[in-house]
Design a protein around this motif. Structure first.
Motif, PDB file in Angstrom:
ATOM      1  N   UNK A 193      45.148  48.778  35.908  1.00  0.00           N
ATOM      2  CA  UNK A 193      44.898  49.254  37.272  1.00  0.00           C
ATOM      3  C   UNK A 193      43.962  48.331  38.046  1.00  0.00           C
ATOM      4  N   UNK A 194      42.875  47.886  37.415  1.00  0.00           N
ATOM      5  CA  UNK A 194      41.870  47.100  38.137  1.00  0.00           C
ATOM      6  C   UNK A 194      42.250  45.633  38.279  1.00  0.00           C
ATOM      7  N   UNK A 195      42.742  45.033  37.200  1.00  0.00           N
ATOM      8  CA  UNK A 195      43.016  43.595  37.221  1.00  0.00           C
ATOM      9  C   UNK A 195      44.472  43.276  37.522  1.00  0.00           C
ATOM     10  N   UNK A 196      45.413  43.927  36.832  1.00  0.00           N
ATOM     11  CA  UNK A 196      46.816  43.615  37.065  1.00  0.00           C
ATOM     12  C   UNK A 196      47.254  44.064  38.470  1.00  0.00           C
ATOM     13  N   UNK A 197      46.921  45.313  38.808  1.00  0.00           N
ATOM     14  CA  UNK A 197      47.426  45.873  40.061  1.00  0.00           C
ATOM     15  C   UNK A 197      46.593  45.456  41.270  1.00  0.00           C
ATOM     16  N   UNK A 198      45.263  45.527  41.168  1.00  0.00           N
ATOM     17  CA  UNK A 198      44.409  45.283  42.330  1.00  0.00           C
ATOM     18  C   UNK A 198      44.048  43.805  42.470  1.00  0.00           C
ATOM     19  N   UNK A 199      43.299  43.266  41.514  1.00  0.00           N
ATOM     20  CA  UNK A 199      42.918  41.859  41.613  1.00  0.00           C
ATOM     21  C   UNK A 199      44.140  40.953  41.564  1.00  0.00           C
ATOM     22  N   UNK A 200      45.106  41.284  40.708  1.00  0.00           N
ATOM     23  CA  UNK A 200      46.300  40.463  40.593  1.00  0.00           C
ATOM     24  C   UNK A 200      47.080  40.384  41.893  1.00  0.00           C
ATOM     25  N   UNK A 226      32.954  48.948  42.639  1.00  0.00           N
ATOM     26  CA  UNK A 226      34.113  48.402  41.942  1.00  0.00           C
ATOM     27  C   UNK A 226      34.790  47.279  42.698  1.00  0.00           C
ATOM     28  N   UNK A 227      34.649  47.271  44.015  1.00  0.00           N
ATOM     29  CA  UNK A 227      35.237  46.203  44.818  1.00  0.00           C
ATOM     30  C   UNK A 227      34.718  44.833  44.382  1.00  0.00           C
ATOM     31  N   UNK A 228      33.459  44.777  43.925  1.00  0.00           N
ATOM     32  CA  UNK A 228      32.875  43.497  43.530  1.00  0.00           C
ATOM     33  C   UNK A 228      33.611  42.885  42.346  1.00  0.00           C
ATOM     34  N   UNK A 229      34.082  43.721  41.417  1.00  0.00           N
ATOM     35  CA  UNK A 229      34.818  43.207  40.263  1.00  0.00           C
ATOM     36  C   UNK A 229      36.158  42.631  40.695  1.00  0.00           C
ATOM     37  N   UNK A 230      36.892  43.377  41.527  1.00  0.00           N
ATOM     38  CA  UNK A 230      38.205  42.909  41.974  1.00  0.00           C
ATOM     39  C   UNK A 230      38.063  41.667  42.849  1.00  0.00           C
ATOM     40  N   UNK A 231      37.072  41.662  43.747  1.00  0.00           N
ATOM     41  CA  UNK A 231      36.852  40.507  44.627  1.00  0.00           C
ATOM     42  C   UNK A 231      36.542  39.255  43.813  1.00  0.00           C
ATOM     43  N   UNK A 232      35.636  39.385  42.859  1.00  0.00           N
ATOM     44  CA  UNK A 232      35.253  38.223  42.050  1.00  0.00           C
ATOM     45  C   UNK A 232      36.442  37.683  41.280  1.00  0.00           C
ATOM     46  N   UNK A 324      37.912  54.173  45.754  1.00  0.00           N
ATOM     47  CA  UNK A 324      37.585  53.636  44.435  1.00  0.00           C
ATOM     48  C   UNK A 324      38.647  54.022  43.419  1.00  0.00           C
ATOM     49  N   UNK A 325      39.225  55.203  43.586  1.00  0.00           N
ATOM     50  CA  UNK A 325      40.231  55.688  42.652  1.00  0.00           C
ATOM     51  C   UNK A 325      41.555  54.951  42.756  1.00  0.00           C
ATOM     52  N   UNK A 326      41.851  54.398  43.937  1.00  0.00           N
ATOM     53  CA  UNK A 326      43.192  53.903  44.204  1.00  0.00           C
ATOM     54  C   UNK A 326      43.273  52.419  44.560  1.00  0.00           C
ATOM     55  N   UNK A 327      42.166  51.838  44.985  1.00  0.00           N
ATOM     56  CA  UNK A 327      42.245  50.524  45.595  1.00  0.00           C
ATOM     57  C   UNK A 327      42.856  50.639  46.982  1.00  0.00           C
ATOM     58  N   UNK A 385      50.325  55.501  43.880  1.00  0.00           N
ATOM     59  CA  UNK A 385      50.071  54.098  43.577  1.00  0.00           C
ATOM     60  C   UNK A 385      49.934  53.914  42.073  1.00  0.00           C
ATOM     61  N   UNK A 386      50.444  52.794  41.563  1.00  0.00           N
ATOM     62  CA  UNK A 386      50.315  52.496  40.140  1.00  0.00           C
ATOM     63  C   UNK A 386      48.925  51.976  39.791  1.00  0.00           C
ATOM     64  N   UNK A 387      48.075  51.812  40.821  1.00  0.00           N
ATOM     65  CA  UNK A 387      46.696  51.389  40.577  1.00  0.00           C
ATOM     66  C   UNK A 387      45.742  52.576  40.471  1.00  0.00           C
TER      67      UNK A 387
END
Length: 531
Positions: A193-200, A226-232, A324-327, A385-387
C-alpha cells in the motif's frame, strides 16, 4: 514502479539509490538532530551509511523483526531515516509527532505496545508518560537520565545485521492521522500500500508531475507524517538534482535554503504556504514550475499569490485530496487563469478534480442509510483504492465500521458532479447546514485581503462562529459587513494571532480544541461517527 530493476524498499532505499549512481544531493535547512556533525549537505552514500548506523543502534537495543519501534522527537527529516533504519531490521517503525500532548501519546503508546521507544531529551524532560516507564527507551541526545533508559553511547558501534524485508502485505509502517477532532488514529500500511501503490505511482515519469534530473525539489511539511515516507521514496527514486528539506515554516529558517537553491518544485502543507504568503516577493519562488499542496484545504488567495510569484510562464498548482488511510484520491491542476475572479465568478479550490484514473473510485452515500445518492446530491464520501491501509491499531471495530466491502467511508461530505468532479463541503463532524464551512472560508479570505486565515465553526442553535487571523490585528467592521452580506448568518468574528490557533503537526486547526478555547459547546451539526 520498478526502481533499479527491482521494487522500492524502505529499509535499503538509500543503498539502492547509491548503487544506481544517482547524484541527488539533499540540502537541509539545519543539520540532522541525530548526526549534527554531518552538516547540511548529504549524498546517497552518506545517507545509506547513516541508516545502517542507526539500524545498528536499534539492533543493540534489542529490536527484532516484527517489533514495533515508536519514534517521537522534534520534527526533522531524520524521522524518515530512523524509520528506514527500523525497517532495515524488519521492524515496524511508528513515527509520532512531537506535537502530541502527553495524554494523547500515552494512549497511542498503550495501543502500540512498542518494543522500543525512541525519543529526544525534549520528550523525556516532561512529556514521557510515566505509565510507560517499563518500555525500553533510547534517548537520542544527551544522557538518558532514567537508569533504565539507553543513551546513544550505550548502543554505538553495533554492526547492523543484513537487511530484512517484510512480506509485501505485512505491516511495513504505522503512521498517525492529524487528530483534528480528538486522539489520532494509528494507521497500518504495508509495502504494497505505501510503497508499491503510493510511492511507486509517484515515481513514474509522469509529464509535468514527476521531478526531472534538473529539478530542485523542496519539501516543508511534518516529517512525522506518513507523507514524508512516500515523498522521500518517490523523489529519491526519480533522482532530481537536489532535494531541499525545510523543517520549519518560520521564514528565518526557510529563507536561506529557498534563496540559495531556488526550487522548481515546492511541496508544503497549506498552513506553511499561508505563513509564506507575505514573503513571495523575496525571489525565492521565481523558478517554481510546480507547487504541490496536500494535508488540508487551501484557499484561492494563497494559490493565486504563489502562482504569481514565479517567473515561469505556465506554473501549475497541484491540489491533492486524500487521507493517511488512503493516500491521494483526487487531484486538480490550478492555473493562474483558474484563480482569477472574473465577472462576479468566485474561484474555488473546493473543486478537487477527479479520482486518480485507474487507481481510485469515489461515490457519495446518504449519511443515514449509506446508500448511493444521485450525482449532484450532497452526502458522505466513500472511496475505493488498492492503497487502503490494513487497519487501525487498537481500533479494529472502528476500522471495520468505516468499511463496506471495497468501499471506505472517508468522513468527508461532498458532491460528485455529473461530469465526475468532486466538490468538497466539509468534514462530516464540522458540517454547516445548508452551506459549507470551507466555501465560506474561501469567500471571506478572497474578499478580505488582510485576513491571513479564516476558520468557520458550526454551532448548533446559533450562527456559525468565524475566527480570523488578521495581519495587523484589526478588522474594519464595515468591510466585514460588506464581505459577508450575502453569506449565511455568522456571529461576530473573533480575531486571534496565528500562534494562538491550536494546530496539529501538519498545520491543521484543531477545531475541537478551538471550540473549547472559545467556550463554545462541543456539539456540532455532525455526528462525528465517521472520523
Amino acid at each position: 514502479m520498478a526502481l533499479f530493476g527491482k521494487r522500492i524498499e524502505l529499509g535499503t532505499l538509500f543503498e539502492d539509490v547509491a548503487d544506481r549512481g544517482h547524484s541527488t544531493t539533499v540540502h537541509l535547512s539545519r543539520p540532522l538532530d541525530i548526526a549534527p556533525g554531518m552538516g547540511t549537505v548529504l549524498d546517497p552514500p552518506a545517507l545509506a551509511g547513516l541508516v545502517r548506523t542507526a539500524a545498528g543502534w536499534f539492533a543493540a537495543a534489542g529490536v527484532k523483526p516484527g517489533d514495533r519501534v515508536a519514534i517521537s522527537k522534534r520534527d526533522h527529516w531524520d524521522l524518515v531515516l530512523l524509520c528506514c533504519a527500523a525497517a532495515r531490521l524488519g521492524a515496524v517503525p511508528v513515527p509520532l509527532s512531537a506535537h502530541l500532548e502527553t495524554d494523547v501519546l500515552d494512549i497511542l503508546l498503550k495501543r502500540l505496545d512498542p518494543a522500543l521507544l525512541v525519543v529526544d531529551s525534549a520528550r523525556t524532560a516532561d512529556r514521557r508518560p510515566a505509565e510507560h516507564a517499563d518500555v525500553r527507551t533510547l534517548v537520542l541526545d544527551g544522557e538518558a537520565g532514567d537508569p533504565s533508559a539507553l543513551s546513544l553511547d550505550d548502543v554505538r558501534g553495533h554492526t547492523a545485521p543484513a537487511p530484512r524485508r517484510p512480506r509485501v502485505d505485512d505491516p511495513l509502517a504505522i503512521v498517525h492521522t492529524s487528530g483534528t477532532t480528538g486522539v489520532p488514529k494509528l494507521v497500518v500500511h504495508s509495502t504494497r500500500t505505501l510503497l508499491r501503490r503510493l510511492a511507486g505511482f509517484e515515481a513514474h515519469r509522469w509529464p509535468v508531475l514527476a521531478s526531472r534530473p534538473d529539478d530542485v525539489v523542496a519539501a516543508a511539511f511534518s516529517f512525522a507524517h506518513g507523507r514524508a515516507l512516500a515523498w522521500t521514496a518517490a523523489v529519491s527514486a526519480l533522482g532530481p538534482a537536489k532535494m531541499v528539506v525545510i523543517t520549519s515554516a518560520d521564514w528565518a529558517e526557510a529563507r536561506l535554503p529557498l534563496d540559495e537553491h531556488r526550487p522548481t518544485i515546492v511541496e508544503a502543507q497549506p498552513s506553511t504556504f499561508v505563513r509564506w504568503r507575505s514573503r513571495t516577493r523575496s525571489g525565492a519562488f521565481d523558478r517554481v514550475r510546480l507547487y504541490i499542496s496536500t494535508f488540508d484545504a487551501v484557499h484561492p488567495p494563497t494559490v493565486r499569490t504563489f502562482l504569481n510569484a514565479t517567473r515561469h510562464p505556465r506554473p501549475i498548482w497541484l491540489q491533492g485530496w486524500g487521507q493517511s488511510e488512503t493516500g491521494p484520491l483526487t487531484f486538480r491542476f490550478l492555473t493562474r487563469r483558474a484563480m482569477r475572479a472574473e465577472h462576479g465568478r468566485h474561484p474555488t479550490t473546493r473543486d478537487l478534480g477527479r479520482p486518480v484514473p485507474g487507481r481510485t473510485r469515489l461515490r457519495v452515500v446518504d449519511r443515514d442509510t449509506l446508500r448511493p445518492v444521485p450525482r449532484g446530491t450532497a452526502g458522505l464520501l466513500a472511496c475505493s483504492t488498492k492503497a487502503l491501509c490494513l487497519d487501525y491499531v487498537g481500533e479494529r471495530e472502528r476500522y471495520l465500521r468505516k468499511r463496506a466491502g471495497q468501499w471506505f467511508i472517508t468522513g468527508d461530505l461532498g458532491v460528485l458532479t455529473r461530469s465526475g468532479r468532486l466538490l468538497l463541503l466539509d468534514r462530516e463532524t464540522d458540517a454547516l447546514p445548508q452551506a459549507s464551512c470551507v466555501e465560506v472560508e474561501d469567500v471571506i479570505e478572497d474578499r478580505l485581503p488582510g485576513v491571513g486565515e479564516c476558520v468557520v465553526l458550526s454551532v448548533p442553535g446559533r450562527p456559525a462562529q468565524p475566527v480570523l487571523v488578521v495581519e495587523d490585528g484589526r478588522l474594519d467592521p464595515e468591510q466585514w459587513r460588506d464581505a459577508v452580506a450575502d453569506l449565511p448568518e455568522l456571529a461576530d468574528p473573533v480575531l486571534m494571532e496565528w500562534g494562538r490557533l491550536p494546530r496539529t503537526a501538519t498545520g491543521k486547526v484543531r477545531r475541537a480544541a478551538l471550540r473549547e478555547h472559545l467556550g463554545l459547546e462541543p456539539g456540532t451539526h455532525g455526528t462525528g461517527k465517521w472520523t
